[in-house]
Scaffold this active site. Structure first.
Site, mmCIF file in Angstrom:
data_model
loop_
_atom_site.group_PDB
_atom_site.id
_atom_site.type_symbol
_atom_site.label_atom_id
_atom_site.label_comp_id
_atom_site.label_asym_id
_atom_site.label_seq_id
_atom_site.Cartn_x
_atom_site.Cartn_y
_atom_site.Cartn_z
ATOM 1 C CG ASP A 340 -0.316 -0.285 2.631
ATOM 2 O OD1 ASP A 340 0.913 -0.536 2.658
ATOM 3 O OD2 ASP A 340 -0.917 0.519 3.399
ATOM 4 C CG HIS A 656 -1.458 -7.244 -1.670
ATOM 5 N ND1 HIS A 656 -2.520 -7.293 -2.419
ATOM 6 C CD2 HIS A 656 -1.546 -6.261 -0.925
ATOM 7 C CE1 HIS A 656 -3.373 -6.251 -2.205
ATOM 8 N NE2 HIS A 656 -2.623 -5.383 -1.278
ATOM 9 C CG ASP A 704 3.368 -16.106 -5.873
ATOM 10 O OD1 ASP A 704 3.241 -14.898 -5.102
ATOM 11 O OD2 ASP A 704 4.201 -16.595 -6.452
HETATM 12 O O1 9MR Z 1 1.717 -6.892 9.493
HETATM 13 C C1 9MR Z 1 0.528 -6.592 9.912
HETATM 14 C C2 9MR Z 1 -0.145 -7.631 10.764
HETATM 15 O O2 9MR Z 1 0.460 -8.149 11.819
HETATM 16 C C3 9MR Z 1 -1.296 -7.357 11.320
HETATM 17 O O3 9MR Z 1 -2.046 -8.564 11.835
HETATM 18 C C4 9MR Z 1 -2.187 -6.576 10.006
HETATM 19 C C5 9MR Z 1 -3.620 -6.331 10.181
HETATM 20 O O4 9MR Z 1 -3.659 -5.400 11.376
HETATM 21 O O5 9MR Z 1 -1.565 -5.699 9.325
HETATM 22 C C6 9MR Z 1 -0.653 -6.204 8.914
HETATM 23 O O6 9MR Z 1 0.234 -4.972 8.276
HETATM 24 C C7 9MR Z 1 -0.392 -4.297 7.268
HETATM 25 C C8 9MR Z 1 -0.613 -3.013 7.392
HETATM 26 O O7 9MR Z 1 -1.556 -2.871 8.334
HETATM 27 C C9 9MR Z 1 -1.033 -2.066 6.164
HETATM 28 N N1 9MR Z 1 0.132 -2.310 5.153
HETATM 29 C C10 9MR Z 1 0.504 -3.846 4.764
HETATM 30 C C11 9MR Z 1 0.751 -4.298 6.281
HETATM 31 C C12 9MR Z 1 1.161 -5.847 5.831
HETATM 32 O O8 9MR Z 1 0.006 -6.679 5.352
#
Ligand code: 9MR
Length: 846
Positions: A340, A656, A704
């Site tokens: 993102d 992603h 994947d």
């Molecule tokens: O890495 C994060 C994970 O530990 C959490 O469980 C999850 C849900 O809150 O979010 C992951 O982090 C994401 C972040 O919120 C937004 N950018 C992408 C991150 C990786 O998926």
């Protein structure tokens, strides 16, 4: 119906096969969608008032206006679809978006609460795809709705759909990953003098013979497997193979057992040298606020993201969410967090800290070697590239601090955007979210660390960081409980954390190491976390950072009372992870019934603890734990695949990401070499994983696919420990353990004054042979510089000092010593004696 029916049918079948959907069967039920083919009319389909229908090339098309907020602000649908309880349906359609967009496709209750029986978020491309889903209806319903929700885009786009189909009698959607041969190896390489282990998936319960073959097919070693029973993380009956006694380097080896032959692998020295650099190069292409130079990263060049050039709304003048603050901040720069465009202080913190720790390891660990060139714009300046890269993020973290010392938790888009979307094309409004104690302490910790590591290169930047760290610390103490909201997750992740005692401990530890000041020492020693068993299932992650403080207290020189116990506690943590690894048939230091989000980073972070224990003790069993743990990441796993792009025969490549979105737009690249995927996640929160992996056993909860953000994202906080571990492994060369040098050093600082100090060094030959010519190396903690010296030839690079013999004291006989000394400058902060001295390249044994 589109005229080019033959092509479409082939495309549809190919997609169905690719996505694992079984081809239609004779038993399937009748078509439930009235006019899903749009041959001559769009009836009985309906749309919201802001849309129109067109029939174009036998498809239903609609121009979707920009500027709406929610997916349901623009809908196309059809009503009165009958559903039969417990019937399994196949729902499919062909759709395009120009430009590419994520849409929502639902089969749902037509009235509030609009219960969804299938909920998909297909990423639509310009050329189009067929999307297929199966679901079992939990209800009997005469009037379900099929809807495409198309709102929420800032800019206008065009949607076309065709061949919408819903048929009962579908066989259940069983996705079977292609896991290749049942013999699982590290597909990248084993070190010649390192451990070598593999896993065989088999029904056999008795030991089986195995053969190791070279690239010519000649058997070069053989033995028998060790039955390990049923592995709970994969539900597979497995055996393990230990072929560590074979040490000859070569490429194209294979292992054969139970009639199966593994994918090929190498036994090779220095086979992790590229990964050491690639895993760090990852960060340059994650940079915000700077154009990525295609000359430095061929195929990855792109305009600067979020620098206030339309359609970006930019990061140079960012307001808060409504009602949160009445000012704007320039928070340009930094790294994008993941796939993102968000930038988060919590998570930026652990990432930049691990890069700085990777650098600090080069000063304090016997086997560590300098990192080398990362081919970034700053390459060639006087600063190590790894620090230049870390600075890009640290500068951003500093910008997130308010004048009162508190740091904003995060900055990201007002709404989630679809894929693909290059950073400079993101049209969303950017917003600062509230300040938080956790973010403020992440800033305090990283700024305190930056103050010492940057001191030799840029005194002003060092001082700026130290001031920011102290200010953040004071602000956090004044506001110890400002927690980020767990529901503040629209347009970006929450990174919420209900317990910030570990952030306090980490910040205090870094401030203490850098300054030596009483306040921080007292805080560290009084914190229950200082002596607690913090070695949980995962040693550390963005929300659990006590280990970052503990590891640095153990490895970065400091004068904390009881430091030996701190070092011993790290070794105890390593023992725990080594025990888990040894008990695990797949040889990884992670034991969990259900795998967490980013499980690969947990594996790698637990390896950091083992690696640190090796740095502390020199006991090779910890190093071998790391070398064995990496096998899991590179293919010794239930899916028989590497999780790092570009490494291994079969490797993740569709992580992603909004800009490495090759699978959605072929003009875009895949992620760069050296990108770690998050890996298996039992909770499969995204629709792609839910459609394909429901019911999966831990190691199998991975796909994947670019749409699987819960199992297959890339992030800065996952590549940071990956790069740390890649460097550690690369630094082991061919795996030969270097004998320590027979020497002991006494390093005594006799006097100090605000800006200077005098140190005397005695180098003793503790061996049985004369030392004939010597060059002794150590590193200062921060900005100390040798100003005047005697009885040795001094030189200094950054914080690292070399003292070489004069002609008259070149020879040191066994049992004899030489003494030399220097006046140092610039030690306003802590000035501890170094832990590590290397004589002619080998660590003094003491
Ligand atoms: O890495 C994060 C994970 O530990 C959490 O469980 C999850 C849900 O809150 O979010 C992951 O982090 C994401 C972040 O919120 C937004 N950018 C992408 C991150 C990786 O998926």
């Amino acid at each position: 119906m589109l005229r080019r029916i033959g092509i479409l049918a082939v495309a549809a079948l190919a997609t169905a096969c690719l996505t694992g959907t079984p081809p239609a069967t004779a038993e399937e039920g009748p078509e439930q969608i009235p006019n899903g083919t749009f041959d001559s009319t769009t009836d009985p389909w309906w749309h919201t008032a802001n849309l129109n229908f067109e029939l174009t090339d036998g498809r239903l098309c609609s121009d979707i206006p920009g500027g709406t907020t929610n997916p349901w602000d623009a809908i196309i649908g059809v009503n009165d679809i009958p559903l039969v309880q417990d019937e399994t349906y196949a729902f499919s359609f062909f759709a395009t978006a120009s430009p590419g967009k994520v849409a929502r496709a639902y089969v749902q209750l037509p009235t509030d609460p609009y219960t969804q029986y299938v909920a998909a978020a297909p990423e639509l491309s310009v050329s189009g795809n067929t999307y297929s889903y199966t679901f079992t209806s939990p209800v009997d319903l005469p009037n379900a709705q099929v809807v495409f929700q198309l709102g929420g885009s800032a800019t206008a786009w065009r949607f076309c759909v065709d061949n919408v189909s819903l048929k009962g009698g579908a066989p259940p959607d069983i996705y079977t990953p292609d896991t290749g041969p049942r013999v699982r190896v590290n597909q990248v390489a084993y070190l010649p003098k390192g451990p070598k282990n593999a896993t065989v998936v088999t029904d056999a319960t008795e030991a089986l013979p195995w053969q190791l073959k070279n690239s010519a097919g000649t058997v070069v070693a053989n033995g028998t497997t060790t039955p390990r029973g049923v592995d709970s993380s994969s539900a597979q009956n497995v055996h393990s193979i230990d072929f560590g006694s074979y040490t000859k380097a070569g490429t194209g080896y294979t292992l054969t057992a139970d009639g199966e032959t593994s994918r090929p692998f190498d036994i090779k020295p220095d086979s992790y040298a590229d990964l050491k650099l690639d895993a760090l190069k990852f960060f340059y292409t994650q940079r915000s606020g700077i154009a990525i130079d295609d000359a430095l990263r061929p195929g990855y060049g792109r305009p600067a993201g979020h620098v206030d050039v339309a359609p970006n709304q930019g990061d140079k003048n960012v307001p808060c969410q409504p009602g949160v603050c009445d000012y704007t901040l320039d928070v340009s720069g930094g790294w994008y967090d993941a796939g993102d465009h968000g930038k988060y202080v919590v998570n930026g913190g652990i990432s930049v800290a691990q890069l700085m720790s990777e650098f600090e390891r080069t000063k304090n660990a016997a086997t560590a070697k300098p990192v080398g060139s990362l081919n970034i714009p700053e390459s060639g300046d006087d600063v190590p590239d790894i620090l230049d890269e870390a600075r890009w993020e640290q500068e951003f973290l500093l910008k997130m601090q308010r004048p009162d010392g508190m740091a904003h938790h995060k900055i990201h888009d007002e709404n989630w955007t679809g894929l693909p979307l290059l950073p400079h094309l993101d049209p969303q409004k950017r917003e600062l979210h509230p300040v938080s104690t956790a973010a403020t302490l992440n800033l305090a910790a990283t700024a305190a660390q930056a103050a010492r590591v940057f001191a030799p290169y840029d005194a002003a930047f060092s001082a700026k960081n130290l001031a920011a760290a102290k200010k953040a610390w004071a602000a956090a103490k004044a506001h110890p409980n400002l927690l980020a909201s767990p529901s503040d997750g629209v347009g970006g992740g929450t990174y919420d954390d209900a317990n910030v005692s570990d952030e306090f401990y980490w910040a205090a530890a870094e401030l203490y190491i850098t300054t030596g000041e009483q306040e921080f020492k007292d805080y560290v020693l009084a914190s229950p976390l200082h002596t607690a068993d913090i070695w949980n299932t995962g040693a550390m992650d963005w929300g659990n950072v006590a280990a970052l403080g503990r590891l640095d207290l153990a490895t970065v020189p400091n004068a904390l009372p009881g430091r030996d116990d701190v070092r011993a506690s790290v070794v105890a943590g390593a023992d725990k992870y080594l025990g888990i690894l040894k008990a695990h048939p797949y040889g990884l230091p992670y034991n969990a019934a259900s795998y967490d989000w980013g499980s690969n980073s947990i594996v790698v972070n637990n390896m950091v603890v083992m690696a640190t224990a090796y740095d502390i003790t020199g006991d090779v069993k910890y190093r071998d734990g790391v070398l064995q743990g990496i096998d899991y990441i590179f293919g010794r796993n239930a899916l028989n695949q590497s999780y790092v792009t570009g490494y291994g025969e079969v490797a993740s490549k569709n992580q992603h990401s909004r800009w490495y979105a090759h699978s959605l737009d072929t003009s875009l690249p895949n992620p760069p070499r050296g990108t770690l995927s998050g890996g298996p996640n039992s909770s499969i929160q995204d629709p792609v994983a839910q459609a394909k992996l429901t019911g999966c056993v831990a190691q199998f909860c991975y796909i994947d696919d670019i749409g699987s953000w819960a199992t297959n994202e890339l992030t800065i906080n996952w590549n940071a420990p990956m790069s740390w571990i890649a460097a550690f492994i690369a630094d082991q060369g061919d795996g030969t353990v270097k004998a320590p040098a027979s020497c002991a050093v006494t390093y005594t600082t006799h006097g100090s004054w605000p800006q200077g100090f005098t140190t005397q060094v005695t180098l003793k030959n503790t061996g049985t042979k004369a030392i004939d010519g010597w060059s002794l190396k150590w590193s200062f903690l921060g900005g100390q510089k040798v100003e005047h010296s005697w009885s040795a030839k001094f030189s200094q690079q950054g914080a690292t000092v070399t003292a070489a013999n004069e002609t008259y004291n070149k020879k040191i006989q066994p049992g004899q010593s030489v003494t030399f000394g220097f006046n140092g400058q610039g030690a306003p902060q802590a000035n501890p004696a170094p832990d590590l001295f290397t004589l002619n390249g080998a660590a003094c044994s003491g």
